[in-house]
Design a protein around this motif. Structure first.
Motif, mmCIF file in Angstrom:
data_model
loop_
_atom_site.group_PDB
_atom_site.id
_atom_site.type_symbol
_atom_site.label_atom_id
_atom_site.label_comp_id
_atom_site.label_asym_id
_atom_site.label_seq_id
_atom_site.Cartn_x
_atom_site.Cartn_y
_atom_site.Cartn_z
ATOM 1 N N ARG A 1 0.830 -1.196 0.000
ATOM 2 C CA ARG A 1 0.000 0.000 0.000
ATOM 3 C C ARG A 1 0.872 1.255 0.000
ATOM 4 O O ARG A 1 0.611 2.206 -0.734
ATOM 5 N N GLN A 2 1.909 1.216 0.842
ATOM 6 C CA GLN A 2 2.802 2.376 0.913
ATOM 7 C C GLN A 2 3.555 2.576 -0.404
ATOM 8 O O GLN A 2 3.765 3.705 -0.832
ATOM 9 N N GLN B 1 1.138 4.221 -2.747
ATOM 10 C CA GLN B 1 0.980 5.642 -2.393
ATOM 11 C C GLN B 1 2.230 6.427 -2.774
ATOM 12 O O GLN B 1 2.138 7.543 -3.300
ATOM 13 N N LEU C 1 -7.079 3.746 -4.243
ATOM 14 C CA LEU C 1 -5.858 4.305 -4.834
ATOM 15 C C LEU C 1 -5.904 4.230 -6.362
ATOM 16 O O LEU C 1 -5.350 5.087 -7.058
#
Lengths: 428, 312
Positions: free
Chosen positions: A324-325, A328, A365
């Motif tokens: 996820r990071q 992002q 996202l």
């Protein structure tokens, strides 16, 4: 040792970026091998004693600043007290607790793929050993680790079992936190109404049955309110969590990161930066520090702070990020590159973000990436100066509500106490 | 209840936060704790095993065997602490909370608040000893531990698993030994665990129910009603003494209809001394026996003794 665990260890060994990281992984493999052997045959001093001493020597050579060193030594400390069923369970429970601490240490280093395997192992072994309390803890931890690896199915299964075991054994703290984890999974996949329902139910029941779990549910509600665009409510809920956190450092840091995010979204990036700097320098877990850095990076992209954008980009590239990071990071990079007029690089970063979002089912996202693509195209087609297009418009409110003013005061107060206790704020 | 605490500073602060400063007597050394144990009864000891030498741990275990006492070991995972932990685990009914777990605070609070009623547990085991001794060894140990400490399986499947038997075998053995059901046995163990909190604390009953693993106060009331004939709110207002509670519960745990029929079978497994104890058990207060029989007659399946023997 299970095949999955071995594979994870070998992957980590192969990808170790330094001698220290290699030594840590090597020690981890050795400790888990020893645990396997002791578990099958009981602790036999003549057989396991020498191996224990040798592994202990290797671990003591690891540098003191290592997160996992202490937890590995703890496992070695308690393994000699392992006693097969029907002997006293305390040695076995202590070993499971020590292995969980090793898992927490790996998670704090953002080694989620290894942590999840350790948690899963402890969960199964302790459940077979009738230690349901430990198994509930391990399942809960595994749920989070699987989520970090974007393995939604295993995450759901782990949380679900944690709820069952926690309820059965009266450990409602774990049961409610696992329910909050389930709600977070829903939020991450875009089911905001479902998340709201589940969290409201948890808060209502936790107030009666386990008040300690309430702040964890409230902070999740705050994140949900922010995702739904209700920034003032989000800020207020996060401030309440900050007050309820007490001496729980992890929750305190988490609440501070979240308050910073919400304040940034609300239009107060300066206060947000202040909070994020504190967390990036003082949070007990590496994962939280990384989270704070990522948010600082986001602020840097949107305020066209070029120097900080470059510095933070280099720093984040060198860190171990969760899927996820990583998504992002790619998305924020695209936004930042657009803001400085580097369209080609922005398209590459955006394509990478899209690919990661689709690969791991990060629907929100993925939508954000689409929006960013539209912005980029519009900017190019209209021939406008890309620097005038902010990816997420930052605005300031002429007057702040009471809830927001309270939250700002809370951040200032934390900032002052962090400065007084000589925290290295300049580290970022 | 009084809490005697032998802890380091941070652990002591945490314990005082949970229990309130007035409930905790601070012990400065293990010698002081051992001396205090001789002087007082009806207390709970909260200790850090790393502050004990193995000989201290043995002394505490000896005192704990003499006087009913509940021990909570708030332990760090070190070699030194583990030595004392193992001694306490072998020789006492100590419960352990390990530091560094995700739910450390909540687990400590639960362990401190839900302290088993040792006297009730001991009385139950004494009254049911004849029946328990008719069970196979592993099941015997599990049931004894459950009733004495309140710690153990929380479901019939768990009881089967800990006894290393199939679920149906567990049911069969329980029936042979004269117990009504595994479900009631588990209910009894939870009553032992929660009895003190229900009768002598002001913690909301809903919270106690949750700590015992019940989904609501009403679900906690169900086994209380079955075994003691009262709901938790009434029990809080009019507490029963541990001995009376044990007498009522033991009557209802055992199949009243079959108690005499089963005796032939149970006698096979026990010596003459145990038989005397069983006779005492069967002469429990008449009014309670009648109440239990009145309830049991409608629900229990009477199985002829010949059928029981043929099942062997």
């Amino acid at each position: 040792m299970t095949t999955d665990l071995l594979r994870c260890f070998f992957e980590s060994l192969a990808g170790a970026s330094s001698k220290q990281a290699f030594a840590e992984m090597k020690a981890g493999v050795a400790v888990m091998e020893l645990y396997d052997s002791v578990k099958d045959s009981d602790f036999l001093p003549e057989v396991h004693g020498s191996a224990l001493a040798r592994i202990g020597r290797d671990i003591r050579k690891i540098r003191e600043d290592s997160t996992v060193k202490l937890s590995l030594l703890t496992v070695l400390d308690v393994l000699p007290f392992w006693c097969l069923y029907p002997g006293p369970a305390v040695g076995r429970s202590a070993t499971y607790a020590a292995l969980l601490q090793y898992g927490y240490a790996l998670a704090a280093d953002a080694e989620w793929h290894l942590a999840k395997e350790i948690y899963a192992r402890v969960a199964i072994d302790s459940e077979l050993d009738h230690d349901l309390n430990t198994s509930a803890q391990a399942r809960f931890a595994a749920g989070r680790a699987y989520r970090m690896c974007a393995d939604w199915d295993h995450s759901a299964a782990s949380y679900s079992r944690a709820v069952e075991l926690g309820t059965e054994t009266g450990d409602y703290f774990i049961a409610f936190r696992a329910e909050v984890g389930q709600a977070n999974n829903k939020r991450a996949r875009g089911d905001l109404p479902g998340t709201e329902r589940q969290l409201s139910s948890v808060v209502r029941r936790a107030k009666q049955q386990c008040p300690e779990a309430v702040p964890h549910a409230i902070i999740a509600q705050a994140a949900l309110a922010n995702a739904a665009g209700n920034h003032e409510r989000a800020i207020d809920l996060a401030r309440r969590t900050l007050e309820l956190a007490g001496d729980d450092d992890e929750l305190h840091a988490q609440a501070l990161v979240d308050i910073a995010n919400f304040l940034a979204d609300y239009g107060l990036p300066a206060v947000a930066k202040e909070a994020l700097h504190i967390v990036a320098a003082t949070a007990p877990e590496q994962s939280l520090r990384t989270h704070a850095l990522l948010n600082l990076f986001f602020l840097a992209t949107n305020t066209t702070d070029l120097a900080q954008f470059k510095t933070l980009r280099c720093r984040l590239e060198s860190l171990s990020l969760t899927p996820r990071q990583r998504t992002q990071f790619a998305l924020f990079s695209a936004q930042g590159l657009r803001n400085v007029g580097k369209f080609k690089e922005a398209y590459v970063a955006l394509a990478h973000a899209r690919q990661l979002a689709e690969e791991h089912n990060f629907f929100q996202l993925s939508f954000d990436a689409d929006t960013e693509a539209t912005r980029l195209n519009t900017a190019e087609a209209a021939g406008r100066d890309p620097k005038t297009l902010s990816s997420s418009p930052v605005y300031r409110r002429p007057t702040l509500s009471l809830a927001v003013r309270r939250a700002v005061a809370a951040v200032h107060s934390v900032s002052i106490s962090a400065t007084v206790s000589c925290s290295p704020l300049t580290a970022v | 209840m009084k809490y005697l605490a032998l802890l380091g500073a941070p652990a002591l602060v945490r314990t005082q936060t949970i229990l309130g400063p007035t409930a905790v007597s601070i012990m400065q050394s293990s010698a002081e704790l051992i001396a205090a144990l001789d002087a007082q009864a009806d207390e709970c000891i909260v200790l850090d095993p790393s502050l004990l030498t193995p000989s201290d741990a043995k002394k505490i275990a000896v005192r704990a065997a003499k006087y009913p006492v509940s021990i909570v070991a708030y332990a760090s995972l070190t070699n030194e602490a583990m030595e004392a932990c193992v001694i306490l685990a072998r020789q006492t009914n100590a419960r352990f909370v390990f530091r560094g777990s995700a739910n450390e605070r909540a687990a400590l609070a639960r362990t401190l608040i839900i302290a088993p009623e040792v006297e009730l547990g001991d009385a139950l085991v004494a009254r049911l000893s004849a029946h328990i001794s008719a069970l196979p060894r592993e099941m015997n140990e599990t049931v004894t531990r459950m009733l004495r400490t309140g710690v153990g399986p929380t479901s019939s499947e768990g009881l089967a698993s800990e006894s290393a038997l199939a679920r149906r075998s567990v049911d069969r053995w329980l029936t042979r030994a004269g117990f009504r059901s595994g479900h009631l046995l588990i209910g009894a163990s939870r009553i032992v665990l929660g009895y003190r909190a229900i009768t002598s604390s002001r913690i909301p009953l809903k919270q106690i129910a949750a700590m015992l693993g019940y989904t609501s106060q009403r679900t906690m009331d169900s086994p209380l009603q079955s075994l003691l004939g009262v709901r938790s709110s009434r029990l809080r207002r009019f507490p029963l003494s541990a001995n009376v509670a044990a007498a009522i519960a033991s009557e209802r745990l055992v199949d009243a209809e079959r108690r005499t029929v089963e005796r032939d079978h149970v006698d096979v497994h026990r010596d003459s001394d145990e038989r005397d104890t069983s006779d005492e058990t069967s002469h429990a207060p008449l009014c309670l026996s009648l109440a239990a029989r009145g309830r049991g007659a409608n629900t229990a399946r009477a199985v002829p003794a010949t059928m029981q023997k043929s099942r062997q």
